[in-house]
Scaffold this active site. Structure first.
Site, PDB file in Angstrom:
ATOM      1  CB  ALA A 191       0.685  10.511  -1.389  1.00 27.01           C
TER       2      ALA A 191
ATOM      3  CB  CYS B 268       3.673   9.701   3.313  1.00 23.33           C
ATOM      4  SG  CYS B 268       2.517  10.364   2.129  1.00 23.33           S
TER       5      CYS B 268
ATOM      6  CE1 TYR C   1      -3.902  14.584   2.767  1.00 22.89           C
ATOM      7  CE2 TYR C   1      -4.120  12.267   2.198  1.00 22.89           C
ATOM      8  CZ  TYR C   1      -3.649  13.257   3.036  1.00 22.89           C
ATOM      9  OH  TYR C   1      -2.925  12.913   4.157  1.00 22.89           O
TER      10      TYR C   1
ATOM     11  N   GLY D 106      -0.053  -2.598   4.321  1.00 20.93           N
ATOM     12  CA  GLY D 106       0.624  -1.378   4.698  1.00 20.93           C
ATOM     13  C   GLY D 106       1.674  -1.622   5.768  1.00 20.93           C
TER      14      GLY D 106
ATOM     15  CG  LEU E 106      -6.042  -2.494  11.449  1.00 23.03           C
ATOM     16  CD1 LEU E 106      -7.070  -2.172  12.515  1.00 23.03           C
ATOM     17  CD2 LEU E 106      -4.704  -2.839  12.106  1.00 23.03           C
TER      18      LEU E 106
ATOM     19  NE  ARG F  24      -5.502   3.345  -0.918  1.00 22.09           N
ATOM     20  CZ  ARG F  24      -4.684   2.854   0.020  1.00 22.09           C
ATOM     21  NH1 ARG F  24      -4.124   3.659   0.908  1.00 22.09           N
ATOM     22  NH2 ARG F  24      -4.400   1.564   0.065  1.00 22.09           N
TER      23      ARG F  24
ATOM     24  CB  SER G  76      -0.845  -0.038   1.275  1.00 17.53           C
ATOM     25  OG  SER G  76      -2.024   0.703   1.152  1.00 17.53           O
ATOM     26  N   PRO G  77       0.419   2.335  -0.635  1.00 11.81           N
ATOM     27  CG  PRO G  77      -0.979   3.981  -1.496  1.00 11.81           C
ATOM     28  CD  PRO G  77      -0.853   2.507  -1.342  1.00 11.81           C
TER      29      PRO G  77
HETATM   30  C1  LIG Z   1       3.334   5.766   7.441  1.00 11.34           C
HETATM   31  C2  LIG Z   1       2.078   5.715   6.620  1.00 11.34           C
HETATM   32  C3  LIG Z   1       1.961   6.514   5.497  1.00 11.34           C
HETATM   33  C4  LIG Z   1       0.826   6.447   4.684  1.00 11.34           C
HETATM   34  N1  LIG Z   1       0.770   7.160   3.518  1.00 11.34           N
HETATM   35  C5  LIG Z   1      -0.235   6.953   2.635  1.00 11.34           C
HETATM   36  C6  LIG Z   1      -0.182   7.474   1.317  1.00 11.34           C
HETATM   37  O1  LIG Z   1       0.798   8.081   0.898  1.00 11.34           O
HETATM   38  N2  LIG Z   1      -1.256   7.253   0.511  1.00 11.34           N
HETATM   39  C7  LIG Z   1      -2.347   6.518   0.903  1.00 11.34           C
HETATM   40  O2  LIG Z   1      -3.280   6.358   0.142  1.00 11.34           O
HETATM   41  N3  LIG Z   1      -2.379   5.960   2.132  1.00 11.34           N
HETATM   42  C8  LIG Z   1      -1.360   6.132   2.978  1.00 11.34           C
HETATM   43  N4  LIG Z   1      -1.354   5.479   4.187  1.00 11.34           N
HETATM   44  C9  LIG Z   1      -2.406   4.503   4.462  1.00 11.34           C
HETATM   45  C10 LIG Z   1      -1.935   3.087   4.046  1.00 11.34           C
HETATM   46  O3  LIG Z   1      -1.732   3.009   2.640  1.00 11.34           O
HETATM   47  C11 LIG Z   1      -2.964   2.023   4.457  1.00 11.34           C
HETATM   48  O4  LIG Z   1      -4.171   2.278   3.786  1.00 11.34           O
HETATM   49  C12 LIG Z   1      -3.201   2.023   5.968  1.00 11.34           C
HETATM   50  O5  LIG Z   1      -1.963   2.035   6.672  1.00 11.34           O
HETATM   51  C13 LIG Z   1      -4.018   0.824   6.420  1.00 11.34           C
HETATM   52  O6  LIG Z   1      -3.392  -0.387   6.052  1.00 11.34           O
HETATM   53  P1  LIG Z   1      -2.503  -1.252   7.111  1.00 11.34           P
HETATM   54  O7  LIG Z   1      -3.396  -1.530   8.301  1.00 11.34           O
HETATM   55  O8  LIG Z   1      -2.127  -2.491   6.339  1.00 11.34           O
HETATM   56  O9  LIG Z   1      -1.313  -0.427   7.496  1.00 11.34           O
HETATM   57  C14 LIG Z   1      -0.243   5.580   5.037  1.00 11.34           C
HETATM   58  C15 LIG Z   1      -0.132   4.812   6.197  1.00 11.34           C
HETATM   59  C16 LIG Z   1       1.018   4.852   6.973  1.00 11.34           C
HETATM   60  C17 LIG Z   1       1.111   3.945   8.182  1.00 11.34           C
END
Ligand SMILES: Cc1cc2nc3c(=O)[nH]c(=O)nc-3n(C[C@H](O)[C@H](O)[C@H](O)COP(=O)(O)O)c2cc1C
Length: 335
Positions: free
Chosen positions: A37, A5, A161, A303, A281, A209, A2-3
């Site tokens: 992003a 930052c 956003y 993520g 999650l 997304r 997943s993307p």
């Molecule tokens: C450090 C960090 C940076 C993130 N940056 C972005 C982003 O650039 N673009 C986006 O769509 N979601 C972003 N997210 C959300 C993640 O892509 C993901 O949707 C979210 O962490 C839930 O998934 P997970 O439980 O597997 O971590 C970010 C999450 C984290 C933890």
């Protein structure tokens, strides 16, 4: 992947951190990496340390990351973004609040002059001419992504956003062609998609997304809106809708827990008939595999599990008894 930052860029340019971070996950067996992003204009960055893709110098800098990812059998994707009223912020580990003034601050923009947080500046209400300029910036960014060698684009239309600010009624009070009705509120997203499609080949995937719900009931954007939008995205050549949720209001109550966003991927996939991605999650191989087997989503975005463990994919294959090839340099460590 997943993307996510990394808030580690200067002037939007990637550096050693980004190279090591992304190529490690490719060597670790991830099938598809969607780069964090990446802003289509400097003002579209969440923070001064976001990645960007608004000049040819940026294109050149991404080539090394992209070619290494491809060399190790992984697909490099990029998330193209504009942060709208949630731009001009500190990096997350410095609390992430908006910076009101100084060299790392700039005027934010939005569909309507409504700040996300009461301590934020009032965003500038975009004129139609300014909207067209941002649409054009997405087109140019897509061309640069193609030139750099990316094989997939994801348009960031989630998390409060700019694009999300247009389609959610919570942040859009316009009375022109970009506000009011559902069709008007999704217009900006559809124009961005058309612009990207002008330069992005049909043979390469295009993902979007979304925040599938504002978690505010009928007051905000909700599941039925997402299904209706997904049906339209399908006609626009979008290949997959990545179903995240929330972050366009601070007033929502969100039932965060394992799989809590999966029902939205399920609804989009099975009611709109377009591929969907589930995220949020999903932390174990068995959990991810069950979502796929139950046909609730076509793809799983991982993520934070991949921040904890760049070799998550190799461990997942072992957990599920799947036979995958390891890079020859690591073969002696296999099971
Ligand atoms: C450090 C960090 C940076 C993130 N940056 C972005 C982003 O650039 N673009 C986006 O769509 N979601 C972003 N997210 C959300 C993640 O892509 C993901 O949707 C979210 O962490 C839930 O998934 P997970 O439980 O597997 O971590 C970010 C999450 C984290 C933890």
């Amino acid at each position: 992947m997943s993307p996510m930052c990394m808030y580690s860029a200067v002037e939007g340019l990637p550096n050693d951190w980004h190279y090591i971070h992304y190529t490690s996950r490719a060597i670790g067996g991830v099938g598809l990496i969607i780069q964090e992003a990446t802003a289509v204009t400097p003002e579209g960055r969440i923070s001064y340390a976001d990645l960007g893709i608004w000049s040819d110098a940026h294109t050149e800098k991404y080539k090394a990351i992209v070619s290494t990812i491809r060399k190790y059998d992984c697909v490099p994707g990029i998330q193209l973004a504009h942060a709208g009223r949630k731009a001009s912020c500190e990096v997350s580990w410095n609390k992430g609040w908006q910076i009101p003034e100084g060299p790392d601050s700039w005027q934010t923009v939005a569909p309507s002059p409504l700040p996300f947080h009461e301590r934020d500046m009032i965003p500038h209400e975009l004129t139609v001419a300014e909207i067209k300029e941002i649409v054009s910036a997405f087109r140019q960014a897509a061309q640069r992504a193609l030139d750099a060698g990316y094989q997939l684009i994801e348009i960031h239309a989630a998390h409060g956003y700019l694009i999300n600010e247009f389609y959610s009624p919570l942040s859009n009070q316009r009375t022109d062609a970009y506000g009011g009705s559902f069709d008007n509120r999704i217009r900006f997203l559809l124009e961005v998609i058309d612009a990207v499609n002008e330069v992005w080949p049909e043979t390469l995937p295009l993902f979007v997304r979304i925040s599938a719900t504002d978690w505010m009931g009928t007051e905000g954007w909700d599941t039925e809106d997402s299904v209706a939008l997904a049906r339209i995205l399908k006609t626009k050549g979008v290949d997959l809708v990545d179903c995240s949720t929330a972050a366009n209001t601070r007033h929502a109550t969100i039932p965060v827990g394992p799989d809590y966003q999966v029902p939205f991927a399920d609804a989009v996939r099975n009611q709109a008939g377009i591929m969907s991605g589930a995220v949020g999650l999903i932390t174990t191989a068995e959990q991810a595999e069950a979502i796929l087997q139950e046909q609730k989503a076509d793809l799983i975005f991982m993520g934070r599990a991949l921040l904890r463990d760049p070799y998550f994919a190799l461990h997942a294959a072992t957990a599920l008894g799947a036979e995958v090839s390891w890079h020859k340099q690591y073969e002696r460590a296999k099971g």
